[in-house]
Design an enzyme around this catalytic site. Structure first.
Site: not given
Ligand code: PLP
Length: 416
Positions: A133, A213, A236
């Site tokens: 991500h 995730q 999440k």
């Molecule tokens: N890492 C992964 C694998 C994610 O799926 C996400 C959000 O979809 C994030 C990091 C970032 O999460 P947040 O926006 O809650 O900080």
């Protein structure tokens, strides 16, 4: 534990009963019952979480730690147990290894900034994977640029699995930390994190796991994994938005400099010198999100009352059903065919643009996500601009998967 909860736990999940705990699932969209399949973006909140946060604001709200008055003490007593629950949930050795943040993104930024300033020298490297991500790419890129270090990448094959043959070679290239996701939000791949941890630790290199995730789909024991840092977001895992967790081994956290300066993270301040607070407060500058901790604590209580093993078993069955159903659609191409997968189904249908498919599904009340899912590098590798992503939670049903399949057929009729 209430009787209903005990019954749920013993007999597996009664999904229709569980759904009653989530008022938003009764919503209708364009005259259709909502089919919420965007759980990787954010999960819905059970009444237990909504009520706990409501109770906090209506009866307890006050600033924590510094107050001698009744409400402030009540607020502190409501806020700190969240940390204990989280520590127990991920089996941390110490409660002070749990740092409260705004979410996964901030947790990773904290480590990138603090670890980078302390340990990264010119020519060193940080190792990530090709399926991260953006939140687990950009913070590392920023600190690498600042320190003159390099960002290296573990490749991913056509099935969406890590190419581990190259891992040992990559680790030798002055890697100071490995940062990877446990489960990919773009492909659904469950990564072989134990193998990565073994290889990295074999060379004395710490590992950060992005569990954004994974935390909601699989049991995580940080001591058994022996992971150095772990990041996740409350929203999440059926908790509130804007709140999250960084777990760090005490010995690492003690070595890192504070991330931000302000109140709470200090013991004493003078214009000549500031003495920083002990863990975990050293990393928690400013007034914290009290209701966030209360809400996440309630979310963890709730999912533990259902039983993580029940959740995993049910989600596994639902995923197998969904995979079978989608594979039966002519012209549908799954993006990511890893042997181990959880939570996420990413796909394209013929030459239909993901956005068009998403819109047609939306008109039928089906919420999916379309686009690059904040994982542009892996989309580039597949030479696609994005996918349609259906992502599952334990409150989804097989009939919702059937609705998705019907919706896709409708889109094919209209646009195919
Ligand atoms: N890492 C992964 C694998 C994610 O799926 C996400 C959000 O979809 C994030 C990091 C970032 O999460 P947040 O926006 O809650 O900080």
């Amino acid at each position: 534990m209430s009787d209903t909860v005990t019954i749920k736990r013993k007999r597996g999940l009664d999904i229709m009963k569980v759904r009653e705990d989530f008022p938003i699932l009764r919503t209708t969209v364009f005259g259709h019952p909502l089919v919420y399949l965007d759980n990787a973006a954010t999960t819905q909140k059970p009444l237990a979480v909504l009520e706990a946060q409501d109770r906090y604001y209506t009866t307890i709200n006050s600033n924590v730690h510094r107050g001698v008055h009744f409400l402030s003490q009540q607020a502190t007593e409501a806020y700190e147990p969240g940390r204990k629950k989280i520590a127990a949930f991920i089996h941390a050795r110490h409660t002070h290894e749990i740092i409260f943040t705004k979410g996964t993104t901030e947790s990773i930024n904290l480590v990138a900034s603090s670890f980078g300033r302390k340990f990264l020298q010119k020519g060193d490297a940080i190792l990530v994977t090709a399926m991260e991500h953006h939140s687990n790419i950009v913070p590392w890129q920023m600190i690498c640029e600042e320190r003159g270090a390099l960002l290296k990448v573990i490749p991913v094959n056509e099935k969406g699995e890590l190419v581990l043959d190259e891992l040992d070679g990559l680790l030798k290239e002055r890697v100071k930390l490995v940062a990877l996701n446990y489960i990919s939000n773009a492909l659904g791949t469950v990564n072989p994190v134990r193998e990565v941890l073994r290889a990295a630790h074999g060379m004395g290199i710490p590992v950060l796991l992005d569990a954004a995730q994974a935390i909601q789909h699989t049991e995580i024991d940080v001591q058994e994994l022996d992971v150095d840092f772990l990041a996740f977001s409350a929203h999440k895992i059926y908790g509130p938005t804007g709140f999250g967790v960084l777990y760090g081994k005490e010995e690492w956290l003690n070595q890192l400099p504070p991330y931000q300066g302000g109140g709470e993270m200090i013991k004493t301040v003078s214009f000549e010198k500031t003495v920083y607070n002990d863990l975990p407060y050293k990393f928690e500058a400013g007034t914290p999100d009290m209701a966030g901790s209360v809400g996440l604590g309630a979310a963890l209580d709730y999912i533990q009352s259902l039983g993580m093993d029940n959740i995993r078993t049910y989600e596994h069955e639902l995923m197998a059903y969904a995979l079978d159903a989608l594979r039966g659609i002519d012209g549908l191409r799954l993006i990511g065919e890893a042997r181990e997968r959880a939570g996420v189904l990413s796909f394209l249908v013929g030459s239909i643009h993901p956005f068009d498919l998403g819109e047609i599904l939306d008109k039928q009340g089906i919420a999916v996500r379309t686009g690059h899912h904040c994982a542009q590098p892996i989309m580039d590798q597949y030479c696609i601009p994005g996918t349609v992503r259906a992502s599952l939670a334990f409150y989804n049903t097989k009939s919702e998967i059937d609705a998705l399949v019907t919706g896709i057929h409708k889109a094919i009729q209209l646009l195919g």
